[in-house]
Design a protein around this motif. Structure first.
Motif, PDB file in Angstrom:
ATOM      1  N   VAL A 109       0.866  -1.187   0.000  1.00 25.39           N
ATOM      2  CA  VAL A 109       0.000   0.000   0.000  1.00 25.39           C
ATOM      3  C   VAL A 109       0.895   1.226   0.000  1.00 25.39           C
ATOM      4  N   LEU A 110       0.518   2.234  -0.810  1.00 27.54           N
ATOM      5  CA  LEU A 110       1.327   3.461  -0.785  1.00 27.54           C
ATOM      6  C   LEU A 110       0.479   4.611  -0.274  1.00 27.54           C
ATOM      7  N   GLY A 111       1.201   5.557   0.404  1.00 19.81           N
ATOM      8  CA  GLY A 111       0.532   6.789   0.815  1.00 19.81           C
ATOM      9  C   GLY A 111      -0.209   6.684   2.129  1.00 19.81           C
ATOM     10  N   GLY A 159       9.918  20.750 -13.868  1.00 20.72           N
ATOM     11  CA  GLY A 159       9.496  21.088 -12.516  1.00 20.72           C
ATOM     12  C   GLY A 159      10.151  20.242 -11.448  1.00 20.72           C
ATOM     13  N   ARG A 160      10.605  19.039 -11.806  1.00 19.64           N
ATOM     14  CA  ARG A 160      11.112  18.148 -10.761  1.00 19.64           C
ATOM     15  C   ARG A 160      12.601  18.339 -10.483  1.00 19.64           C
ATOM     16  N   VAL A 161      13.211  19.404 -11.059  1.00 21.72           N
ATOM     17  CA  VAL A 161      14.596  19.704 -10.663  1.00 21.72           C
ATOM     18  C   VAL A 161      14.640  19.994  -9.168  1.00 21.72           C
ATOM     19  N   MET A 162      13.493  20.413  -8.601  1.00 21.04           N
ATOM     20  CA  MET A 162      13.448  20.691  -7.147  1.00 21.04           C
ATOM     21  C   MET A 162      13.728  19.436  -6.335  1.00 21.04           C
ATOM     22  N   GLU A 163      13.492  18.305  -6.951  1.00 19.40           N
ATOM     23  CA  GLU A 163      13.572  17.019  -6.244  1.00 19.40           C
ATOM     24  C   GLU A 163      14.925  16.342  -6.470  1.00 19.40           C
ATOM     25  N   ALA A 164      15.746  16.976  -7.339  1.00 21.68           N
ATOM     26  CA  ALA A 164      17.051  16.412  -7.688  1.00 21.68           C
ATOM     27  C   ALA A 164      18.140  17.113  -6.898  1.00 21.68           C
ATOM     28  N   VAL A 222      15.582   3.879  -5.117  1.00 19.68           N
ATOM     29  CA  VAL A 222      16.279   4.781  -6.046  1.00 19.68           C
ATOM     30  C   VAL A 222      15.390   5.000  -7.261  1.00 19.68           C
ATOM     31  N   LYS A 223      15.225   6.277  -7.637  1.00 19.33           N
ATOM     32  CA  LYS A 223      14.333   6.577  -8.765  1.00 19.33           C
ATOM     33  C   LYS A 223      14.856   7.783  -9.514  1.00 19.33           C
ATOM     34  N   HIS A 224      14.333   8.020 -10.785  1.00 21.64           N
ATOM     35  CA  HIS A 224      13.423   7.165 -11.556  1.00 21.64           C
ATOM     36  C   HIS A 224      14.266   6.589 -12.674  1.00 21.64           C
ATOM     37  N   PHE A 225      14.344   5.282 -12.737  1.00 23.85           N
ATOM     38  CA  PHE A 225      15.274   4.628 -13.668  1.00 23.85           C
ATOM     39  C   PHE A 225      14.675   4.519 -15.055  1.00 23.85           C
ATOM     40  N   VAL A 253      14.174  -0.105  -6.765  1.00 20.09           N
ATOM     41  CA  VAL A 253      14.379   0.877  -7.839  1.00 20.09           C
ATOM     42  C   VAL A 253      13.013   1.102  -8.464  1.00 20.09           C
ATOM     43  N   MET A 254      12.738   2.353  -8.834  1.00 22.73           N
ATOM     44  CA  MET A 254      11.458   2.672  -9.462  1.00 22.73           C
ATOM     45  C   MET A 254      11.667   3.005 -10.924  1.00 22.73           C
ATOM     46  N   THR A 255      10.772   2.508 -11.777  1.00 17.65           N
ATOM     47  CA  THR A 255      10.899   2.773 -13.215  1.00 17.65           C
ATOM     48  C   THR A 255      10.467   4.204 -13.511  1.00 17.65           C
ATOM     49  N   SER A 285       7.033  -0.165 -10.504  1.00 17.04           N
ATOM     50  CA  SER A 285       6.715   0.831 -11.540  1.00 17.04           C
ATOM     51  C   SER A 285       6.383   2.158 -10.879  1.00 17.04           C
ATOM     52  N   ASP A 286       6.528   3.236 -11.650  1.00 14.37           N
ATOM     53  CA  ASP A 286       6.006   4.494 -11.138  1.00 14.37           C
ATOM     54  C   ASP A 286       4.484   4.437 -11.284  1.00 14.37           C
ATOM     55  N   TRP A 287       3.809   5.418 -10.691  1.00 13.03           N
ATOM     56  CA  TRP A 287       2.344   5.416 -10.614  1.00 13.03           C
ATOM     57  C   TRP A 287       1.718   5.261 -12.005  1.00 13.03           C
ATOM     58  N   GLY A 288       1.096   4.118 -12.239  1.00  7.52           N
ATOM     59  CA  GLY A 288       0.372   3.916 -13.495  1.00  7.52           C
ATOM     60  C   GLY A 288       1.254   3.633 -14.695  1.00  7.52           C
ATOM     61  N   GLU A 324       3.361  -3.478  -9.626  1.00  6.54           N
ATOM     62  CA  GLU A 324       2.644  -2.485 -10.444  1.00  6.54           C
ATOM     63  C   GLU A 324       1.973  -1.497  -9.509  1.00  6.54           C
ATOM     64  N   MET A 325       2.411  -0.235  -9.578  1.00  8.43           N
ATOM     65  CA  MET A 325       1.817   0.815  -8.755  1.00  8.43           C
ATOM     66  C   MET A 325       0.658   1.431  -9.515  1.00  8.43           C
ATOM     67  N   MET A 326      -0.552   1.178  -8.984  1.00 11.39           N
ATOM     68  CA  MET A 326      -1.744   1.911  -9.374  1.00 11.39           C
ATOM     69  C   MET A 326      -2.037   1.932 -10.872  1.00 11.39           C
ATOM     70  N   ALA A 364       7.346  21.304  -2.940  1.00 15.38           N
ATOM     71  CA  ALA A 364       6.605  20.112  -3.377  1.00 15.38           C
ATOM     72  C   ALA A 364       7.146  18.882  -2.641  1.00 15.38           C
ATOM     73  N   TRP A 365       6.329  17.785  -2.683  1.00 20.54           N
ATOM     74  CA  TRP A 365       6.758  16.524  -2.076  1.00 20.54           C
ATOM     75  C   TRP A 365       7.099  16.679  -0.594  1.00 20.54           C
ATOM     76  N   SER A 366       6.238  17.425   0.106  1.00 20.90           N
ATOM     77  CA  SER A 366       6.488  17.616   1.541  1.00 20.90           C
ATOM     78  C   SER A 366       5.651  16.712   2.402  1.00 20.90           C
ATOM     79  N   GLY A 392       7.922  20.870  -9.052  1.00 17.70           N
ATOM     80  CA  GLY A 392       7.467  19.542  -8.639  1.00 17.70           C
ATOM     81  C   GLY A 392       6.924  18.806  -9.855  1.00 17.70           C
ATOM     82  N   GLU A 393       6.176  17.729  -9.626  1.00 16.46           N
ATOM     83  CA  GLU A 393       5.690  16.893 -10.731  1.00 16.46           C
ATOM     84  C   GLU A 393       4.640  17.633 -11.548  1.00 16.46           C
ATOM     85  N   ALA A 394       4.707  17.430 -12.868  1.00 21.02           N
ATOM     86  CA  ALA A 394       3.747  18.039 -13.803  1.00 21.02           C
ATOM     87  C   ALA A 394       3.705  19.551 -13.617  1.00 21.02           C
TER      88      ALA A 394
HETATM   89  C1  GLC Z   1       4.594   9.875  -8.709  1.00 24.28           C
HETATM   90  C2  GLC Z   1       6.075  10.137  -8.894  1.00 24.28           C
HETATM   91  C3  GLC Z   1       6.947   9.222  -8.077  1.00 24.28           C
HETATM   92  C4  GLC Z   1       6.243   8.907  -6.770  1.00 24.28           C
HETATM   93  C5  GLC Z   1       5.037   8.061  -7.106  1.00 24.28           C
HETATM   94  C6  GLC Z   1       4.224   7.711  -5.849  1.00 24.28           C
HETATM   95  O1  GLC Z   1       3.942   9.981  -9.938  1.00 24.28           O
HETATM   96  O2  GLC Z   1       6.577  10.139 -10.229  1.00 24.28           O
HETATM   97  O3  GLC Z   1       8.203   9.881  -7.887  1.00 24.28           O
HETATM   98  O4  GLC Z   1       7.109   8.192  -5.907  1.00 24.28           O
HETATM   99  O5  GLC Z   1       4.189   8.680  -8.056  1.00 24.28           O
HETATM  100  O6  GLC Z   1       3.631   8.862  -5.335  1.00 24.28           O
END
Ligand code: GLC
Length: 716
Positions: A57-59, A145-150, A185-188, A229-231, A264-267, A296-298, A402-404, A466-468
């Motif tokens: 379960v995530l989140g 936008g995700r340079v903030m996360e790097a 480790v992500k995102h590969f 590792v996350m795709t 996998s990453d989400w979806g 498989e995530m979501m 973002a991602w807080s 952040g994302e998107a």
């Molecule tokens: C998001 C992100 C990923 C995050 C995952 C779960 O779309 O790309 O970095 O870990 O979904 O929230």
């Protein structure tokens, strides 16, 4: 559980139970809120029965919640295989540290490791097992936008941070140490280089660049023991990473020797269909399982099709067993079979989450992340000055970024509050800039007129990165530029404080300010950290982990660029037919590694212990640094080399080592670095990584504009 017992468990599992382990659902599927889940359940091809077969379960968060769910789940599961709980703890759990790009500006892997330890402790007490961190994608394009996360544009720095994060999260004994999390480790791979800086877009990296610059940080995270590792969402070689066999089997599993869980990453498995490489979820399921995506995530490819597919195909059945084996091993490495509730404990949670100790660490980390970009003597402020504070972010608590995760803005003081605590009402006037725009600016103008210095808080909202959250224009919003231009007319000293999640185009800002402070999104204690820097309680020492361009037209931009056949050099400045622009310098406005201090440092000539090294011998390069100012300061001394001739083109310079040193006013220190053959290896045309004999230039400096003043030879 012993390995034999684990193997016996795998054997005992039905196909339905095995497929269940490969499915990850978000926590809302298990919440007892009355909201109608019919839609999401259908989308995920889920039934109540299948829901209690999933592997993770995530989140989710909270000890009470995780204990309740684990109990309910274990009762329903025939073999009582515990759930894995995962979440995005990216730069803090409840106590929020600066965004990773700000952490990157500390040039201090020990500091970053400490933030990961604290984040893991807060999250593990709530019963979390895995964090979807570190994100180690190398970045060269601030439109994304995700340079903030790097942690930036340099592979050496990113490697040091990747290791620091993984070691901080996982510790040395994940099973026994209940304050640790498994790292992912992500995102590969190569997610940080989307075409046009637009999130999720295709990636055009050639394999040599991918291997030379982008893969090393993933490799370092894996070598540090990362369990997952996350795709990535993007394509590599025009094949989506999540369905890319060469990337995931040949490179990740074989060459990089990753034997953990690939999630996998989400979806992202379902997205193989809109990518246009799978005609439907059934084909997507086959493709993803074939490349070895274990969870498989979501999205619904595995839940919808895997049981039927595996029943008809022995090869897929074996692949399914491999994936389930990876998942069971992870649960076993976390000790979940012996203790499904692991670290979850409400008492521990209340003690370890957002503790004073953690807040203190967030404060010192934020101070260390702040980069002083300009100061013509206006900083540090003194208590006697009359200060005006204005700007749209002066009283904003939107400084977590973002991602807080569980960070609460309400727990973040604002700059106005912190400065108000530092200065009495007769020294500080906080004025609302909107008055200025609405023409009722008599009060505003009067306060400015009476002041000595104006602090103006500017930047982005956290949703702008952040994302998107990609942007084509990376300068400050126009109304903020108008405010700066109007303030400039008032002939007061102006200091701009920036809260932002990416390198901005500051070309228009520099002529309008006397001081410029890059605070990133500094986290829960950020306002106090900024105030401490403004008043000199902390002498800023941050260094940019990513180039700040003169214009968005330059990006992607990085210090370690190729020479080209027609390099633009000072000597050739007036020639036309060079690799250059008609309307801009090639260089960054603020280069990688740049950051000023309230004191000054003098670098002597560097000296080399030898003019040559070999496979067995090294040399020492040393330099004397002197603090020539009046206060103590911290300097990050950086060593850059250039490989004069390679089998493939080599960067005009590359960072090969750095050291942070603290010097009292007037103090001198000799700083030494050992240079070995290992540091000179690079990816050849055949993808082998080795060094070549030949000449290297080398130099030491305060940032990547350092001159390469010496040379040495590598003998083979
Ligand atoms: C998001 C992100 C990923 C995050 C995952 C779960 O779309 O790309 O970095 O870990 O979904 O929230």
């Amino acid at each position: 559980m012993k390995i034999e017992e684990l193997k016996a468990l795998l054997k005992e599992m039905t196909i339905e139970e095995k497929v269940g382990q490969t499915i990850q659902l978000s926590a809302d599927f298990f919440s007892d809120q009355s909201e109608d889940l019919t839609g999401p359940m259908n989308e995920m091809a889920m039934t109540e029965e299948k829901k209690y077969q999933v592997g993770s379960v995530l989140g989710i968060s909270g000890a009470k919640e995780t204990i309740q769910l684990q109990k309910r789940y274990m009762e329903k599961h025939r073999l009582h295989i515990p759930l894995l709980f995962m979440a995005d703890i990216i730069h803090g759990d409840h106590t929020i540290f600066p965004i990773p790009l700000g952490l990157g500006a500390t040039w201090n892997p020990d500091t970053v490791k400490k933030t990961a330890e604290i984040s893991a402790k807060e999250a593990a007490a709530q019963g979390l097992h895995v964090t979807f961190s570190p994100m180690v994608d190398l970045v060269r394009d601030p439109r994304w936008g995700r340079v903030m996360e790097a942690t930036g544009e340099d592979k050496l720095l990113n490697k040091r941070y990747a290791r620091a994060f993984v070691e901080g999260y996982q510790g040395t004994d994940l099973k026994q140490d209940l304050t640790k999390l498994a790292a992912c480790v992500k995102h590969f791979a190569g997610y940080g280089a989307p075409r046009g800086g637009r999130d999720y877009n295709s990636v055009d990296l050639n394999e040599n660049t991918l291997r030379e610059h982008y893969l090393p940080a993933y490799q370092e995270g894996i070598d540090a023991g990362a369990k997952l590792v996350m795709t990535a969402f993007n394509t590599i070689d025009n094949i989506p990473a999540t369905g890319n066999k060469r990337l995931m089997r040949d490179i990740l599993r074989d060459e990089m020797a990753f034997d953990g869980v690939l999630i996998s990453d989400w979806g992202a498995i379902g997205e193989l269909v809109p990518h246009g490489v799978a005609e439907d979820n059934k084909a997507a399921a086959i493709q993803a399982l074939t490349v070895g995506v274990d969870i498989e995530m979501m999205s619904a490819a595995y839940s919808e099709h895997l049981i039927d597919l595996v029943e008809q195909d022995e090869t897929l059945k074996e692949l399914l067993d491999e994936s389930v084996w990876n998942i069971l091993r992870l649960k076993n490495d976390l000790g979940l079979f012996e203790n499904p509730f692991r670290g979850a404990d409400e008492e521990t949670e209340s003690l370890s989450v957002f503790s004073d100790e953690n807040k203190k660490a967030a404060l010192t980390t934020a101070e260390e992340s702040i980069v002083l970009l300009e100061n013509n003597g206006v900083l540090p402020l003194n208590q006697e000055e009359k200060i005006v504070l204005t700007g749209p972010l002066k009283d904003s608590n939107d400084i977590l970024g973002a991602w807080s995760w569980k960070g609460d803005r309400e727990q973040a003081a604002t700059l106005a509050e912190m400065m108000g605590q530092r200065l009495g009402p007769d020294s500080l006037s906080i004025v609302d800039e909107s008055q200025f725009f609405e023409g009722q600016n008599s009060f505003f103008m009067n306060e400015i007129h009476l002041s000595d210095t104006v602090i103006v808080a500017l930047g982005e909202s956290s949703e702008m990165s952040g994302e998107a959250a990609s942007r084509t224009i990376i300068s400050l919003p126009e109304y903020q530029m108008v405010l700066l231009r109007e303030l400039k007319k008032l002939n007061k000293k102006v200091v701009a404080v920036l809260f932002n999640g990416r390198p901005l185009d500051l070309s228009g800002v520099v002529p309008l300010v006397d001081g410029l402070v890059e605070a990133w999104f500094p986290g829960t204690m950020g306002a106090e950290a900024v105030t401490n820097v403004l008043f000199g309680k902390f002498n800023p020492s941050g260094k940019l982990p990513m180039s700040f361009p003169r214009s968005v037209g330059q990006v992607p931009l990085a210090y370690n660029e190729d020479s080209t056949g027609r390099p633009m050099t000072d000597e050739k400045r007036n020639e036309k037919y060079l690799s250059r622009y008609l309307d801009s310098e090639n260089t960054a406005l603020y280069p990688f590694g740049f950051g000023r201090s309230y004191t000054s440092f003098d670098y002597s000539e560097c000296t080399l212990s030898s003019q040559e090294i070999s496979m067995e011998t090294s040399l020492t390069i040393s330099i004397e640094i002197k603090n020539t100012g009046k206060i103590k300061g911290i300097e990050t001394v950086q060593v850059y080399v250039r490989d004069k001739v390679g089998e493939v083109v080599r960067p005009v310079k590359e960072l090969i080592d750095f050291k942070k040193v603290e010097l009292e006013a007037g103090e001198s220190m000799t700083v030494e670095f050992e240079i070995t053959e290992k540091q000179l290896r690079y990816t050849h045309a055949d993808h082998s990584v080795r060094s070549d004999a030949g000449e290297f230039s080398i130099g030491i400096g305060t940032d990547s504009s350092a001159e390469l003043t010496h040379s040495f030879y590598l003998e083979k």
